[in-house]
Write a protein that holds these residues in place. Structure first.
Motif, PDB file in Angstrom:
ATOM      1  N   LEU A  32      -0.853   8.123   4.074  1.00  0.00           N
ATOM      2  CA  LEU A  32      -0.132   7.010   4.675  1.00  0.00           C
ATOM      3  C   LEU A  32      -0.438   5.701   3.955  1.00  0.00           C
ATOM      4  O   LEU A  32       0.435   4.829   3.841  1.00  0.00           O
ATOM      5  CB  LEU A  32      -0.493   6.911   6.162  1.00  0.00           C
ATOM      6  N   ALA A  33      -1.656   5.576   3.440  1.00  0.00           N
ATOM      7  CA  ALA A  33      -2.000   4.401   2.636  1.00  0.00           C
ATOM      8  C   ALA A  33      -1.204   4.416   1.333  1.00  0.00           C
ATOM      9  O   ALA A  33      -0.734   3.371   0.858  1.00  0.00           O
ATOM     10  CB  ALA A  33      -3.494   4.388   2.344  1.00  0.00           C
ATOM     11  N   GLU A  34      -1.012   5.604   0.762  1.00  0.00           N
ATOM     12  CA  GLU A  34      -0.184   5.752  -0.439  1.00  0.00           C
ATOM     13  C   GLU A  34       1.249   5.329  -0.150  1.00  0.00           C
ATOM     14  O   GLU A  34       1.902   4.671  -0.973  1.00  0.00           O
ATOM     15  CB  GLU A  34      -0.207   7.194  -0.932  1.00  0.00           C
ATOM     16  N   LEU A  35       1.748   5.734   1.008  1.00  0.00           N
ATOM     17  CA  LEU A  35       3.111   5.375   1.403  1.00  0.00           C
ATOM     18  C   LEU A  35       3.281   3.857   1.420  1.00  0.00           C
ATOM     19  O   LEU A  35       4.283   3.328   0.929  1.00  0.00           O
ATOM     20  CB  LEU A  35       3.428   5.955   2.783  1.00  0.00           C
ATOM     21  N   GLU A  36       2.330   3.154   1.970  1.00  0.00           N
ATOM     22  CA  GLU A  36       2.410   1.693   2.024  1.00  0.00           C
ATOM     23  C   GLU A  36       2.445   1.090   0.625  1.00  0.00           C
ATOM     24  O   GLU A  36       3.196   0.142   0.362  1.00  0.00           O
ATOM     25  CB  GLU A  36       1.231   1.134   2.824  1.00  0.00           C
ATOM     26  N   ILE A  37       1.660   1.651  -0.281  1.00  0.00           N
ATOM     27  CA  ILE A  37       1.645   1.146  -1.660  1.00  0.00           C
ATOM     28  C   ILE A  37       2.989   1.385  -2.334  1.00  0.00           C
ATOM     29  O   ILE A  37       3.535   0.505  -3.016  1.00  0.00           O
ATOM     30  CB  ILE A  37       0.512   1.823  -2.466  1.00  0.00           C
ATOM     31  N   VAL A  38       3.545   2.580  -2.137  1.00  0.00           N
ATOM     32  CA  VAL A  38       4.856   2.916  -2.721  1.00  0.00           C
ATOM     33  C   VAL A  38       5.926   1.944  -2.220  1.00  0.00           C
ATOM     34  O   VAL A  38       6.754   1.458  -3.004  1.00  0.00           O
ATOM     35  CB  VAL A  38       5.245   4.369  -2.356  1.00  0.00           C
ATOM     36  N   ILE A  39       5.908   1.644  -0.939  1.00  0.00           N
ATOM     37  CA  ILE A  39       6.906   0.743  -0.363  1.00  0.00           C
ATOM     38  C   ILE A  39       6.725  -0.672  -0.881  1.00  0.00           C
ATOM     39  O   ILE A  39       7.708  -1.353  -1.236  1.00  0.00           O
ATOM     40  CB  ILE A  39       6.825   0.786   1.179  1.00  0.00           C
ATOM     41  N   GLU A  40       5.507  -1.135  -0.961  1.00  0.00           N
ATOM     42  CA  GLU A  40       5.270  -2.484  -1.483  1.00  0.00           C
ATOM     43  C   GLU A  40       5.689  -2.591  -2.950  1.00  0.00           C
ATOM     44  O   GLU A  40       6.251  -3.601  -3.378  1.00  0.00           O
ATOM     45  CB  GLU A  40       3.800  -2.856  -1.328  1.00  0.00           C
ATOM     46  N   ASP A  41       5.421  -1.540  -3.715  1.00  0.00           N
ATOM     47  CA  ASP A  41       5.809  -1.528  -5.130  1.00  0.00           C
ATOM     48  C   ASP A  41       7.323  -1.584  -5.291  1.00  0.00           C
ATOM     49  O   ASP A  41       7.842  -2.141  -6.288  1.00  0.00           O
ATOM     50  CB  ASP A  41       5.277  -0.279  -5.835  1.00  0.00           C
ATOM     51  N   PHE A  66      -1.027   6.496  11.417  1.00  0.00           N
ATOM     52  CA  PHE A  66      -1.639   7.816  11.588  1.00  0.00           C
ATOM     53  C   PHE A  66      -1.541   8.322  13.025  1.00  0.00           C
ATOM     54  O   PHE A  66      -1.654   9.523  13.281  1.00  0.00           O
ATOM     55  CB  PHE A  66      -3.106   7.798  11.148  1.00  0.00           C
ATOM     56  N   ALA A  67      -1.303   7.393  13.967  1.00  0.00           N
ATOM     57  CA  ALA A  67      -1.225   7.781  15.378  1.00  0.00           C
ATOM     58  C   ALA A  67       0.195   8.081  15.823  1.00  0.00           C
ATOM     59  O   ALA A  67       0.416   8.460  16.984  1.00  0.00           O
ATOM     60  CB  ALA A  67      -1.815   6.673  16.252  1.00  0.00           C
ATOM     61  N   THR A  68       1.160   7.934  14.940  1.00  0.00           N
ATOM     62  CA  THR A  68       2.555   8.145  15.322  1.00  0.00           C
ATOM     63  C   THR A  68       2.909   9.620  15.362  1.00  0.00           C
ATOM     64  O   THR A  68       2.332  10.445  14.639  1.00  0.00           O
ATOM     65  CB  THR A  68       3.508   7.439  14.335  1.00  0.00           C
ATOM     66  N   GLY A  69       3.890   9.929  16.175  1.00  0.00           N
ATOM     67  CA  GLY A  69       4.392  11.303  16.242  1.00  0.00           C
ATOM     68  C   GLY A  69       5.005  11.724  14.927  1.00  0.00           C
ATOM     69  O   GLY A  69       4.933  12.900  14.542  1.00  0.00           O
TER      70      GLY A  69
END
Length: 283
Positions: A265-274, A250-253
């Motif tokens: 961003l939490a959703e993004l992590e789940i999508v990638i792990e899946d 969340f702190a990234t440009g």
């Protein structure tokens, strides 16, 4: 000079000489991307290119019928795949399946590293495509997917170079993790960009390869922002050779450019792990 240092020096010398010929693309997959980039593109060309290569056509059909892409009914011909998925998607499948085949080695030690790199590239592709759909750029979802898939192509090239040098020069064993990381991190962007240019890949992918790791990057390039953010998410999750669980997405440009909050961003992590659990070939 110790053995590990000499391997690095030999690889750098070969790169400087331009004498290395390492396959990191399938010619048909590249020709499909070049065709799609032309303003006078004809969908018949996709059909003809794929049908002219039974190997790649079979790979595309397997992927199209896998859990990752399949619809309610299976497709049995390239024409059906194009009708259901569209020419862009089918061309992406061609690149995906041929790239997966290239991330392999008969040397089990190098194969393990290549498989780790493949998982990272695929997960970055899936994450980039999801981001495109999430932030209102669904029309560019396939470009985001391919950008994520190809961003680390220079690493595959360098790994194959090091494997060839070790085999030809009779070096014993695979290079150490420390040496691998040094070579890959310092050289892969330049080598990857040169490969993309040499193969005449569309400029948008060249720009992603060139800018995916630079501290100063074009924040007006939304596709690049997507790939960079997906790449960082993979690092945070430990998918690939570079692991950094301390990354604050969340702190990234990149997150700021895309206007994403912590929930997304939490959703993004789940999508990638899946993505790690989804097979790319039909059973």
């Amino acid at each position: 000079m110790n053995q590990q240092t000499s391997i690095v020096e030999v690889v750098k010398a070969r790169l400087a000489e331009g004498t290395l010929s390492i396959p990191v693309f399938h010619a048909v997959a590249v020709r499909l991307q070049q065709a799609l980039a032309r303003p006078d593109f004809d969908i018949k060309e996709v059909h003809q290119l794929l049908n002219a290569d039974p190997g790649i056509a079979t790979g595309v059909l397997r992927a199209a019928n896998s859990a990752f892409y399949a619809g309610l009914t299976k497709v049995s011909t390239i024409r059906e795949a194009i009708i259901r998925l569209g020419a862009n998607e089918v061309a992406s499948l061609a690149m995906l399946t041929t790239q997966q085949d290239l991330y392999r080695s008969k040397d089990t030690r190098y194969n393990a590293v290549m498989q780790t790199l493949w998982k990272h590239s695929f997960c970055c592709a899936v994450g980039s495509r999801w981001l495109a759909q999430k932030v209102g750029f669904a029309a560019q979802a396939q470009e985001a997917f391919l950008g994520g898939l190809l961003h680390d192509l220079g690493k595959l090239f360098l790994l194959k170079c090091m494997e060839d040098v070790c085999r030809e020069q009779h070096f014993n064993g695979v290079t150490s993790q420390a040496v691998l990381r040094e070579v890959l991190s310092t050289l892969h962007v330049e080598q990857g960009y040169q490969l993309m240019v040499q193969w005449q890949m569309p400029q948008l992918y060249c720009d992603i390869v060139a800018g995916h790791q630079q501290e100063r990057w074009d924040q007006g390039n939304v596709l690049l922002a997507m790939v960079r953010l997906a790449n960082l998410a993979c690092h945070k999750l430990g998918i690939g050779m570079n692991r950094d669980p301390a990354v604050l997405l969340f702190a990234t440009g990149e997150a700021q450019v895309l206007g994403l909050k912590e929930t997304a961003l939490a959703e993004l992590e789940i999508v990638i792990e899946d993505a790690l659990t989804v097979p790319l070939s039909a059973e």
